[in-house]
Write a protein that holds these residues in place. Structure first.
Motif, short mmCIF file in Angstrom:
data_model
loop_
_atom_site.label_atom_id
_atom_site.label_comp_id
_atom_site.label_asym_id
_atom_site.label_seq_id
_atom_site.Cartn_x
_atom_site.Cartn_y
_atom_site.Cartn_z
N ILE A 8 0.61 -1.20 0.02
CA ILE A 8 0.09 0.01 0.11
C ILE A 8 0.81 1.33 -0.10
N PHE A 9 0.67 2.16 -0.80
CA PHE A 9 1.13 3.45 -0.71
C PHE A 9 -0.03 4.38 -0.47
N ASN A 10 -0.25 4.82 0.68
CA ASN A 10 -1.35 5.58 1.09
C ASN A 10 -0.91 7.09 0.53
N THR A 11 -2.12 7.71 0.26
CA THR A 11 -1.90 8.89 -0.24
C THR A 11 -1.42 10.11 0.48
N LEU A 12 -1.68 9.67 2.06
CA LEU A 12 -0.88 10.74 3.15
C LEU A 12 0.36 10.13 3.50
N ASN A 13 1.42 10.36 2.87
CA ASN A 13 2.66 9.80 3.29
C ASN A 13 3.37 10.84 4.15
N ARG A 14 2.81 12.09 4.24
CA ARG A 14 3.35 13.22 4.90
C ARG A 14 2.49 13.85 5.76
N PRO A 15 2.16 12.88 7.07
CA PRO A 15 1.09 13.27 7.79
C PRO A 15 1.67 14.47 8.97
N ALA A 16 2.66 14.62 9.11
CA ALA A 16 3.22 15.46 10.47
C ALA A 16 2.49 16.83 10.44
N LEU A 17 2.44 17.37 9.07
CA LEU A 17 1.60 18.75 9.12
C LEU A 17 0.22 18.51 8.89
N PHE A 71 4.72 8.86 10.39
CA PHE A 71 4.78 10.31 11.11
C PHE A 71 6.24 10.65 11.73
N ARG A 72 6.45 11.66 10.98
CA ARG A 72 7.85 12.14 11.57
C ARG A 72 7.99 13.70 10.61
N PHE A 73 9.00 14.42 11.00
CA PHE A 73 9.08 15.73 10.37
C PHE A 73 10.43 15.67 9.36
N HIS A 74 9.76 16.12 8.25
CA HIS A 74 10.96 16.20 7.23
C HIS A 74 11.56 17.60 7.21
N ASP A 75 12.77 17.66 6.68
CA ASP A 75 13.30 18.97 6.49
C ASP A 75 12.64 20.32 5.90
N PHE A 97 12.02 13.42 16.38
CA PHE A 97 10.62 13.07 16.78
C PHE A 97 10.55 11.52 16.07
N GLU A 98 10.21 10.99 17.36
CA GLU A 98 9.74 9.16 16.91
C GLU A 98 8.65 9.15 17.62
N ARG A 122 -2.56 7.33 24.54
CA ARG A 122 -1.51 7.68 25.79
C ARG A 122 -0.12 7.73 25.27
N GLY A 123 0.37 8.63 26.07
CA GLY A 123 1.87 8.82 25.75
C GLY A 123 2.26 10.20 26.07
N ASN A 124 3.42 10.76 25.81
CA ASN A 124 3.85 12.11 26.29
C ASN A 124 3.07 13.16 25.69
N ILE A 125 2.42 14.30 26.41
CA ILE A 125 1.81 15.37 26.20
C ILE A 125 1.73 15.89 25.00
N ILE A 126 3.11 16.06 24.25
CA ILE A 126 3.32 16.86 23.07
C ILE A 126 2.87 15.80 21.87
N GLN A 127 3.34 14.48 21.98
CA GLN A 127 2.70 13.37 20.82
C GLN A 127 1.33 13.22 20.73
N THR A 128 0.75 12.95 22.13
CA THR A 128 -0.74 12.80 22.14
C THR A 128 -1.50 14.04 21.63
N GLN A 129 -1.22 15.00 21.74
CA GLN A 129 -1.76 16.31 21.47
C GLN A 129 -1.59 16.57 20.01
N LEU A 130 -0.65 16.22 19.44
CA LEU A 130 -0.09 16.43 18.19
C LEU A 130 -0.89 15.53 17.04
N LEU A 131 -1.48 14.45 17.72
CA LEU A 131 -2.20 13.46 16.78
C LEU A 131 -3.77 13.90 16.60
#
Lengths: 478, 478
Positions: A8-17, A71-75, A97-98, A122-131
């Protein structure tokens, strides 16, 4: 026409933003205030049932989990955030970010109800918020469409329902709509992209343009039958359904018979479908073509399908477009993602609307079965609670039910642990099968379209007390 | 907050299979019957105005043209089609497929009306057919949302409108919704992905979770103001808007003043927004904070905005979510793509519904201006026609208008010639500017929400005669 599952190549391969701006400003705020390792818990739940219906078929988990893998941030994304004013130290943090969150979820295809913690992150507050936005966007929409599909299929009974909606879908959302429609019970889709990417069955007939492009209808029919002799559904309403379309289809069906083939069907796409299907059926039957199926389309929904079958319209297959893939009268499920604890301390939101008060704490969700093995009701309680004797109406505790005599089942599974999938990504085929099994266990009074019976949802005494005490103390301190 | 335009990687970089199954079976049919080089013309038009409104803002052209740049068949896609039963000689043809169509279109941001050939695609019959679903999916949805955005902006007048819809958008359609909202007139979006990909302005405030995550509201406000002293909008309804939220915001605003900053605003997200905005405005003004803006959100649409402003609610900024990005009461524009000629021979579809009869032939579209320089009406005619004196109501020719005295303007431009863009891809910023200019030329009676005046659309005598003769002869021959 079932297709093997694909890489599968899902269309949303850049989800971080793929998020709301404030998720990032809040994340930076948590980071700058030294709170980045604080542990949070968020619950995904909805408040209102769509379509004035009695249930929701949960979908979107497969896409969500799959997209999280990317889910990761690209340059170039970090560069963009820099231009937006984000600070170097926070961008440095995002660079490394991992994803390490853990996720509890009901199974894709599960039948769920208002207020239930359908997914818990569940997880750290930044990661859980960002999702938050990513999760809501995917789960709200796919659950909406899976639910619509289940309603269509409920109306159609043994008749087939096909998704014809891509041209009127809300842009790229059409990719997900077709997949969610399959999860909800639709047999196949016209959407080739979704078929290719998600391995779901594709299907189709012909358009008016095919017929118009020839000098006359019979030539157009003959040509199509020549290339697709065993898979041919002829569209009969381009010029005159009963005077031209059906008679020409009969001629072609007879010619196919001579060559050892069978015309699969005809399709009606305009006019009164009850009237025309009956007339067409008669014409076909009189010609000895009782095996030729009748497909219909044109602004169908579950109520029209029910009405057509109530009139005993001899229809074998319903092609549903706009009103399936957009949800039509309810174009969005109102699911929200609310903070329920920080460092294991339960959290609550009060708001100016009483029904918007949230349920605090990490939770579990239990389903109770009646003595016929059907769904009796669901209980929401705190994760640390043992067996609960009684569940209470969330707002009127005088209404409560003893649940000690019921068979029960836990509905939440840990699908991701510290950023790793525990059990792969559910396939649409598996989720569709599960939804079908579960819908069979849901009583008919919850499935009917008009004033469906409200399914019983209760909360434990402990959860209720926690909510009420917390609300009191927050009111006092703010 | 405006962002420079970026090198774009659109999400749909594999558009060839983004189509309905029957487009491919028909394409193979044209190929096998030796018709692959026949020249066809298709028109994109819609029949009904969305939202019971008076106009449509055309959008989606930019995305459509950009996506066409990627239109080719990859090996894995051909492999998939082979598994679906497509024939080797057709797959060989698709392997070498290079888009060679020509496209006439109105400008992105143009104001358009029912029956008008908004886009016209010319080329060989296979290529023109294969673009149908892709074109409809993108143009229908983006035009729908641009139109909704224009209505919201019309209600809000000088006040700002922001798009907050991504979490309730129809899946990945949210990417396009936010862009289309900007084209329609909304000032900014919360959608970071769309901002990044399309270079549109991003914006945001804070969520309840930020406030809940701290022990008390005032600490949460102080922290946020510390990190975003010049760009801080405080959400005041988490616990008690007037007893806690606004007073705490006032405290923080005063503290910001001491450090030489100004609180930008507060946001109300629940309760009666007219009541709370007035109360909050009073509290702020009494504290000498008349510069602090009031933003509101919560299930807003154009009618609610109009109602709030009609009650003189002191609101400066409207955050609109679900009802903007889904279209709400009209979740799909009913645009269709119909064959109008083959090898320059005009084609027609009749159907069982009279209003579904199409207009044949290659066309042009002309706008007439009244003596105040505003839109008077539009004329649809055959491409080869010279100046037309009179335009006729499409169904009641007794209704007609002389147009010889009006200034006029051609609305269709050739945006692609033989597969090559003639003038690049329109940017959202340019299209938004154009839509704004054009909306100023549209009279108010077409913009009002209740029973808007119907804009005058006429067809030429020649086009009418062609349609009627063709319908006669098709009825006779089929």
């Amino acid at each position: 026409m079932e297709v093997a599952s694909k890489p599968i190549f899902n269309t949303l391969n850049r989800p971080a933003l793929y998020t709301d701006f404030y998720e990032l400003t809040m994340a930076q705020g948590y980071f700058l205030s030294g709170r980045k390792d604080e542990q949070a818990c968020f619950n995904y739940f909805f408040r209102d049932l769509p379509f004035d219906g009695g249930y929701v078929v949960f979908a979107g988990l497969g896409d969500f989990l799959e997209i999280l893998e990317n889910f990761r941030f690209h340059d170039d994304e970090l560069e963009y955030l820099k231009e937006q004013g984000f600070r170097p130290e926070f961008l440095e943090y995002l660079k490394d970010f991992e994803l390490e969150v853990s996720i509890d979820s009901v199974k894709e295809g599960e039948i769920v109800f208002p207020l239930e913690p359908v997914v818990q992150v569940r997880g750290n507050i930044i990661q859980t918020q960002l999702l938050e936005t990513l999760l809501l966007n995917i789960l709200n929409f796919e659950s909406l469409i899976a639910t619509k599909a289940a309603r269509l299929k409920y109306a159609a009974g043994e008749r087939k329902v096909l998704d014809f909606g891509l041209r009127r879908a809300q842009g790229f959302g059409g990719i997900q709509a077709s997949k969610a429609a399959i999860i909800g019970g639709v047999e196949a889709t016209s959407n080739v992209y979704s078929s290719f990417v998600h391995g779901i069955p594709a299907s189709g007939t012909m358009a008016h343009s095919w017929i118009q492009s020839f000098d006359d209808e019979i030539t157009a029919f003959r040509k199509y039958a020549e290339y697709y002799p065993d898979n041919c559904i002829l569209l009969v309403d381009t010029y005159d359904t009963l005077a031209s379309g059906v008679p020409n289809a009969i001629t072609v069906a007879k010619e196919l018979e001579e060559k050892g083939h069978k015309l699969q069907g005809i399709r009606l796409d305009s006019g009164d479908l009850a009237y025309f299907s009956r007339k067409a059926r008669n014409q076909l039957d009189r010609a000895g073509l009782d095996y030729v199926k009748i497909a219909v389309s044109n602004q169908l929904d579950e109520r029209l399908i029910k009405s057509l079958l109530g009139q005993e319209a001899p229809i074998d297959l319903f092609g549903v477009g706009t009103r399936l893939v957009t949800g039509h009268e309810t174009p969005a499920l109102d699911g929200v993602y609310k903070l329920t604890s920080v460092n294991n301390e339960p959290k609550l939101k009060i708001s100016e609307n009483v029904e918007k008060i949230t349920l605090p704490g990490n939770k579990k969700l239990i389903r109770y079965y009646d003595d016929r093995g059907r769904f009796y009701g669901d209980g929401i309680m705190l994760k640390e609670e043992g067996t609960v004797d009684t569940i209470y109406h969330p707002y009127y505790p005088a209404k409560h039910t003893k649940v000690t005599d019921f068979e029960s089942e836990m509905l939440l599974y840990e699908v991701m642990r510290n950023g790793e999938l525990t059990d792969g990504v559910p396939t649409p085929g598996d989720s569709a099968k599960y939804a079908k099994q579960r819908l069979e266990k849901l009583n008919a009074e919850h499935k009917r379209f008009d004033n469906p019976h409200i399914y019983k949802i209760g909360i434990s005494k402990k959860l209720m007390d926690l909510r009420d005490e917390l609300a009191q103390s927050l009111k006092k301190n703010n």
